[in-house]
Structures are given as structure tokens and as C-alpha cells.
Design a protein around this motif. Structure first.
Motif, PDB file in Angstrom:
ATOM      1  N   LEU A  79     -19.517  19.227  86.894  1.00 21.20           N
ATOM      2  CA  LEU A  79     -18.936  18.252  87.813  1.00 21.20           C
ATOM      3  C   LEU A  79     -19.126  16.819  87.318  1.00 21.20           C
ATOM      4  CD1 LEU A  79     -20.027  19.806  91.236  1.00 21.20           C
ATOM      5  CD2 LEU A  79     -17.762  19.884  90.174  1.00 21.20           C
ATOM      6  N   LEU A  80     -20.216  16.559  86.597  1.00 22.19           N
ATOM      7  CA  LEU A  80     -20.429  15.223  86.053  1.00 22.19           C
ATOM      8  C   LEU A  80     -19.355  14.850  85.031  1.00 22.19           C
ATOM      9  CD1 LEU A  80     -24.305  15.144  85.554  1.00 22.19           C
ATOM     10  CD2 LEU A  80     -22.979  13.695  87.097  1.00 22.19           C
ATOM     11  N   ILE A  81     -18.857  15.842  84.305  1.00 18.37           N
ATOM     12  CA  ILE A  81     -17.828  15.567  83.304  1.00 18.37           C
ATOM     13  C   ILE A  81     -16.522  15.154  83.970  1.00 18.37           C
ATOM     14  CG2 ILE A  81     -16.502  16.563  81.392  1.00 18.37           C
ATOM     15  CD1 ILE A  81     -18.834  18.470  80.908  1.00 18.37           C
ATOM     16  N   ILE A  82     -16.229  15.734  85.128  1.00 10.67           N
ATOM     17  CA  ILE A  82     -14.942  15.469  85.779  1.00 10.67           C
ATOM     18  C   ILE A  82     -15.083  14.561  86.989  1.00 10.67           C
ATOM     19  CG2 ILE A  82     -14.025  17.700  85.019  1.00 10.67           C
ATOM     20  CD1 ILE A  82     -14.472  18.743  87.859  1.00 10.67           C
ATOM     21  N   VAL A  83     -16.253  13.906  87.165  1.00 11.79           N
ATOM     22  CA  VAL A  83     -16.477  13.122  88.369  1.00 11.79           C
ATOM     23  C   VAL A  83     -15.500  11.951  88.479  1.00 11.79           C
ATOM     24  CG1 VAL A  83     -18.179  11.552  87.359  1.00 11.79           C
ATOM     25  CG2 VAL A  83     -18.315  12.123  89.791  1.00 11.79           C
ATOM     26  N   SER A  91      -5.094  14.737  84.278  1.00  8.68           N
ATOM     27  CA  SER A  91      -5.949  14.185  83.228  1.00  8.68           C
ATOM     28  C   SER A  91      -6.261  15.227  82.180  1.00  8.68           C
ATOM     29  CB  SER A  91      -7.246  13.665  83.848  1.00  8.68           C
ATOM     30  OG  SER A  91      -8.152  13.306  82.844  1.00  8.68           O
ATOM     31  N   SER A  92      -6.385  14.764  80.939  1.00  6.46           N
ATOM     32  CA  SER A  92      -6.674  15.672  79.833  1.00  6.46           C
ATOM     33  C   SER A  92      -8.113  16.151  79.824  1.00  6.46           C
ATOM     34  CB  SER A  92      -6.387  14.973  78.492  1.00  6.46           C
ATOM     35  OG  SER A  92      -7.195  13.824  78.355  1.00  6.46           O
ATOM     36  N   SER A  93      -8.966  15.560  80.671  1.00  2.94           N
ATOM     37  CA  SER A  93     -10.371  15.967  80.690  1.00  2.94           C
ATOM     38  C   SER A  93     -10.563  17.360  81.271  1.00  2.94           C
ATOM     39  CB  SER A  93     -11.206  14.966  81.494  1.00  2.94           C
ATOM     40  OG  SER A  93     -10.780  14.931  82.843  1.00  2.94           O
ATOM     41  N   GLY A  94      -9.521  17.906  81.899  1.00  2.39           N
ATOM     42  CA  GLY A  94      -9.657  19.229  82.465  1.00  2.39           C
ATOM     43  C   GLY A  94      -9.940  20.280  81.412  1.00  2.39           C
ATOM     44  N   GLY A  95      -9.238  20.194  80.255  1.00  5.43           N
ATOM     45  CA  GLY A  95      -9.480  21.142  79.183  1.00  5.43           C
ATOM     46  C   GLY A  95     -10.870  20.993  78.603  1.00  5.43           C
ATOM     47  N   GLN A 143     -26.176  23.215  70.104  1.00  5.06           N
ATOM     48  CA  GLN A 143     -26.528  23.525  68.730  1.00  5.06           C
ATOM     49  C   GLN A 143     -25.604  24.618  68.202  1.00  5.06           C
ATOM     50  OE1 GLN A 143     -29.288  21.865  66.898  1.00  5.06           O
ATOM     51  NE2 GLN A 143     -28.693  20.549  68.608  1.00  5.06           N
ATOM     52  N   LEU A 144     -25.714  24.901  66.927  1.00  3.90           N
ATOM     53  CA  LEU A 144     -24.866  25.913  66.312  1.00  3.90           C
ATOM     54  C   LEU A 144     -25.076  27.269  66.979  1.00  3.90           C
ATOM     55  CD1 LEU A 144     -25.332  24.981  62.553  1.00  3.90           C
ATOM     56  CD2 LEU A 144     -23.345  24.520  63.997  1.00  3.90           C
ATOM     57  N   PRO A 145     -24.009  28.064  67.084  1.00  4.51           N
ATOM     58  CA  PRO A 145     -22.633  27.807  66.637  1.00  4.51           C
ATOM     59  C   PRO A 145     -21.754  27.118  67.686  1.00  4.51           C
ATOM     60  CG  PRO A 145     -22.802  30.077  67.356  1.00  4.51           C
ATOM     61  CD  PRO A 145     -24.173  29.473  67.536  1.00  4.51           C
ATOM     62  N   PHE A 146     -22.313  26.819  68.860  1.00  6.14           N
ATOM     63  CA  PHE A 146     -21.540  26.148  69.918  1.00  6.14           C
ATOM     64  C   PHE A 146     -21.937  24.678  69.963  1.00  6.14           C
ATOM     65  CE2 PHE A 146     -21.793  30.601  71.091  1.00  6.14           C
ATOM     66  CZ  PHE A 146     -20.472  30.905  71.368  1.00  6.14           C
ATOM     67  N   ALA A 147     -21.626  23.964  68.872  1.00  5.33           N
ATOM     68  CA  ALA A 147     -22.115  22.591  68.730  1.00  5.33           C
ATOM     69  C   ALA A 147     -21.021  21.561  68.965  1.00  5.33           C
ATOM     70  CB  ALA A 147     -22.705  22.403  67.328  1.00  5.33           C
ATOM     71  N   SER A 148     -20.021  21.876  69.756  1.00  6.74           N
ATOM     72  CA  SER A 148     -18.883  20.964  69.859  1.00  6.74           C
ATOM     73  C   SER A 148     -18.612  20.459  71.273  1.00  6.74           C
ATOM     74  CB  SER A 148     -17.623  21.661  69.342  1.00  6.74           C
ATOM     75  OG  SER A 148     -17.376  22.850  70.075  1.00  6.74           O
ATOM     76  N   TRP A 149     -19.267  21.022  72.276  1.00  8.65           N
ATOM     77  CA  TRP A 149     -18.895  20.643  73.641  1.00  8.65           C
ATOM     78  C   TRP A 149     -19.443  19.279  74.041  1.00  8.65           C
ATOM     79  CZ3 TRP A 149     -22.390  19.442  77.397  1.00  8.65           C
ATOM     80  CH2 TRP A 149     -23.699  19.898  77.247  1.00  8.65           C
ATOM     81  N   LEU A 150     -20.619  18.892  73.549  1.00  9.03           N
ATOM     82  CA  LEU A 150     -21.237  17.638  73.985  1.00  9.03           C
ATOM     83  C   LEU A 150     -20.447  16.391  73.576  1.00  9.03           C
ATOM     84  CD1 LEU A 150     -23.618  16.267  75.405  1.00  9.03           C
ATOM     85  CD2 LEU A 150     -24.802  16.234  73.208  1.00  9.03           C
ATOM     86  N   PRO A 151     -20.005  16.245  72.315  1.00  6.85           N
ATOM     87  CA  PRO A 151     -19.225  15.046  71.965  1.00  6.85           C
ATOM     88  C   PRO A 151     -17.955  14.899  72.790  1.00  6.85           C
ATOM     89  CG  PRO A 151     -19.969  16.166  69.994  1.00  6.85           C
ATOM     90  CD  PRO A 151     -20.264  17.073  71.132  1.00  6.85           C
ATOM     91  N   GLN A 152     -17.269  16.004  73.016  1.00 13.86           N
ATOM     92  CA  GLN A 152     -16.048  15.952  73.815  1.00 13.86           C
ATOM     93  C   GLN A 152     -16.365  15.602  75.259  1.00 13.86           C
ATOM     94  OE1 GLN A 152     -12.942  16.340  72.672  1.00 13.86           O
ATOM     95  NE2 GLN A 152     -13.527  16.793  70.568  1.00 13.86           N
ATOM     96  N   ALA A 153     -17.457  16.157  75.790  1.00 13.33           N
ATOM     97  CA  ALA A 153     -17.828  15.882  77.183  1.00 13.33           C
ATOM     98  C   ALA A 153     -18.219  14.428  77.375  1.00 13.33           C
ATOM     99  CB  ALA A 153     -18.971  16.804  77.605  1.00 13.33           C
ATOM    100  N   LEU A 154     -19.016  13.875  76.450  1.00 13.51           N
ATOM    101  CA  LEU A 154     -19.433  12.477  76.581  1.00 13.51           C
ATOM    102  C   LEU A 154     -18.258  11.530  76.446  1.00 13.51           C
ATOM    103  CD1 LEU A 154     -22.357  13.462  76.552  1.00 13.51           C
ATOM    104  CD2 LEU A 154     -22.866  11.650  74.903  1.00 13.51           C
ATOM    105  N   GLU A 155     -17.354  11.841  75.537  1.00 16.40           N
ATOM    106  CA  GLU A 155     -16.214  10.958  75.315  1.00 16.40           C
ATOM    107  C   GLU A 155     -15.306  10.893  76.527  1.00 16.40           C
ATOM    108  OE1 GLU A 155     -13.225  10.099  71.578  1.00 16.40           O
ATOM    109  OE2 GLU A 155     -13.585  12.169  72.160  1.00 16.40           O
ATOM    110  N   ASN A 156     -15.273  11.947  77.323  1.00 17.43           N
ATOM    111  CA  ASN A 156     -14.361  12.017  78.464  1.00 17.43           C
ATOM    112  C   ASN A 156     -15.092  11.883  79.797  1.00 17.43           C
ATOM    113  OD1 ASN A 156     -11.456  12.976  77.427  1.00 17.43           O
ATOM    114  ND2 ASN A 156     -13.024  13.923  76.152  1.00 17.43           N
ATOM    115  N   SER A 157     -16.285  11.289  79.797  1.00 18.05           N
ATOM    116  CA  SER A 157     -17.019  11.090  81.043  1.00 18.05           C
ATOM    117  C   SER A 157     -17.434   9.627  81.157  1.00 18.05           C
ATOM    118  CB  SER A 157     -18.263  11.992  81.084  1.00 18.05           C
ATOM    119  OG  SER A 157     -19.138  11.690  80.012  1.00 18.05           O
TER     120      SER A 157
END
Length: 311
Positions: A79-83, A91-95, A143-157
Motif C-alpha cells: 500500500l505504501l507503493i501505491i499510496v 497510473s503506471s505504478s499499478g504494474g 537480493q538475488l534472484p529477486f533483486a529488481s522490485w525495490l528500485p522500481q518501487a522506490l522510483e514510483n513512490s
């Protein structure tokens, strides 16, 4: 009894102190930037929900209480990501939030399987339980192998949400490793695996951070790199050093999010390329350009995840 489900020790105190400070900074920034807007009440309610889950998790004395707090905190992080999102404007933040939510839920599966195995397979498969806990910690800490969600989440919050995500949510993976440390500290194979994952994650996050033109994405990768180093410290048994590193990384991340880029020591240059000479400059030109493209494309980690999670 109910109170037996809770536990207080040095680990709890360290996380409680850091969490209290980061929450105050996030609420202060949210009040300064969101007050008077329709997102402000939404952020306050979400922050309270996050604090509830965070408190249950760090005070948990057994797995059932930890899972309850973990679930609440995962929902609040989503919820913090989409607040800030305007749900009427597509909005593109849904994906982005859907991908983060998927990784949260996948981590929950690992935690639930570990809880089930701890009741039925405790003596026979200690390594399996430890690996499930490590997988959950890796997903939570980006962290690896799922190391990609945080940059996208921070950029869109928003910055207020980013403070909680980058300083508290990510470090809960380390908390899980520290809380379960007495269970797997005698398993050499698990300790080596934790160290290798931390080393690989720190190396890749450091490389990715160097080519980012977005301040928030760079902060996210720096936080991920430090978390990888903390994984190594935990695997080596330096628990006190890991706690100090967690607090320092949290305050440094919050400072970088709140301070202007130049004051934070993170100059953003066009194209994300620095003029400082690096070891890659000694490589052949084609190899250097290949590495640069791999860094900018993040080795395809996020594109592979997006392939299976098209919104």
C-alpha cells in the motif's frame, strides 16, 4: 499464554530503535509534503498499519506471531507503493506494485512452508527449513534472484513511503536471518550459501548503482549492496556488527532520500556515466560497452520478472 508469543532481546531493541527513528522521519516528510492532499490520510493509515506489522514481527517469539506480523507488514508495504496513486487515471505504478506484491506473497509461501516443515520435519530436514527461510529473506531484502522490485518501487513512490521501504522493509530479511540464526549457525552449507548470495547481490547492486540516472533507483541499489554485505556479516557470525551496519544503512538511506542529490554526495550526470576512471576502462572497448549495457539493463532481471507478470 498469549504473552509467551512475544520476545524482547537486543535484536528487538536494535530494530525497535531504528524503526522508531525511520517512522518519525517518514511521517515528518509526509506531513511536510502531503498534508492538505487526499494522499495524506491514506499515508497515515498505511503507516500505522505498517508499524503494527513491524512491531508484531520484531517482538515475535515464535513463528506464528512472526508470520502474522510479516503478512500485515507486507500488505502495508504494498500500500505504501501505491499510496500516492490516482486510481482514476490509470497510473503506471499499478504494474510495479503488482510485481512487488507478487514477490511479497512468494516470500510468504516460503515462510509458511518453513513453519510447516519446522513442525513435521524439524530433525530430518534442518537444511531445507534453513533454505526456505533464506529464500524468504532474499525476497524481502531484494537480493538475488529477486533483486529488481525495490528500485522500481522506490522510483514510483513518494519520499515518505520510500524511507520506510528502503530502510525498514528491506532490512526485515536480515531480521529473519538473525532471529533464526541459532537454528542454522551450525550448518556450514547454509552459512556459505548466505555469504555467496550476499556477495553476489552486493557486487551486482554496486555495479547497477553506478549507471543509474535516477536518484531513488541509485539509493535503492546502494541499500541492496549494503544489505548484501550484511548477509555476509551474519553468515560470518558478526551479529553485533550486522546490527550496527543495519542502523547506519537505514540512517544513510534516509539522509540520501531527504537531502538534495549534491548534498548527499550523489551527483547525477546525464546518461548516468561518471568521468572518474574505473577498472572497466582498462578492458577492451567492446567488452567495456557490453558490461555497461548489461549494467543498464540490470542483467535482464526485471525484464524476466515482467515477462511473467504482465499487468
Amino acid at each position: 499464554m498469549f504473552w509467551n508469543d512475544f520476545h524482547f532481546d537486543g535484536l528487538t531493541l536494535a530494530y525497535l530503535t531504528t524503526g522508531f527513528a525511520m517512522t518519525l522521519l517518514a511521517v515528518w516528510n509526509g506531513r511536510r509534503t502531503l498534508r492538505g492532499q487526499k494522499q495524506w490520510p491514506r499515508f497515515v493509515c498505511t503507516a500505522l498499519l505498517f508499524c503494527t506489522g513491524y512491531g508484531l514481527t520484531i517482538f515475535s517469539g515464535e513463528l506464528k506471531t512472526l508470520v502474522l506480523g510479516w503478512e500485515i507488514m507486507g500488505i502495508a508495504s504494498f500500500l505504501l507503493i501505491i499510496v500516492h496513486r490516482d486510481f482514476t487515471s490509470g497510473s503506471s505504478s499499478g504494474g510495479i506494485s503488482a510485481k512487488a506484491f507478487f514477490i511479497y506473497r512468494l516470500g510468504d509461501v516460503g515462510l509458511l512452508l518453513a513453519m510447516w516443515a519446522s513442525h513435521h520435519l524439524w530433525r530430518e530436514n534442518a537444511t531445507l527449513i534453513s533454505c526456505l527461510l533464506l529464500a524468504t529473506a532474499s525476497m524481502q531484502s531484494s537480493q538475488l534472484p529477486f533483486a529488481s522490485w525495490l528500485p522500481q518501487a522506490l522510483e514510483n513512490s513518494t519520499t515518505a513511503s520510500a524511507i520506510l521501504l528502503a530502510t525498514l522493509t528491506v532490512q526485515m530479511g536480515v531480521f529473519l536471518l538473525l532471529r533464526s540464526y541459532p537454528f542454522w549457525e551450525h550448518l556450514l552449507s547454509v552459512r556459505v550459501l548466505v555469504a555467496l548470495l550476499g556477495l553476489a547481490g552486493a557486487a551486482m547492486a554496486t555495479a547497477f548503482a553506478r549507471v543509474q540516472s535516477s536518484v531513488k533507483r541509485r539509493i535503492a541499489y546502494v541499500s541492496m549492496a549494503h544489505t548484501g554485505l550484511i548477509f555476509i556479516e551474519v553468515a560470518a557470525g558478526f551479529k553485533n556488527l550486522a546490527l550496527i551496519h543495519i542502523a547506519a544503512n537505514a540512517f544513510l538511506g534516509a539522509y540520501r532520500l531527504l537531502a538534495p542529490p549534491l548534498l548527499a554526495g550523489m551527483p547525477v550526470q546525464e546518461g548516468g556515466i561518471s568521468d572518474k576512471k574505473t577498472w572497466e576502462d582498462r578492458l577492451p572497448k567492446k567488452l567495456k560497452y557490453t558490461l555497461y549495457m548489461l549494467y543498464t539493463k540490470e542483467w535482464g532481471l526485471y525484464s524476466r520478472l515482467s515477462k511473467y507478470l504482465r499487468s
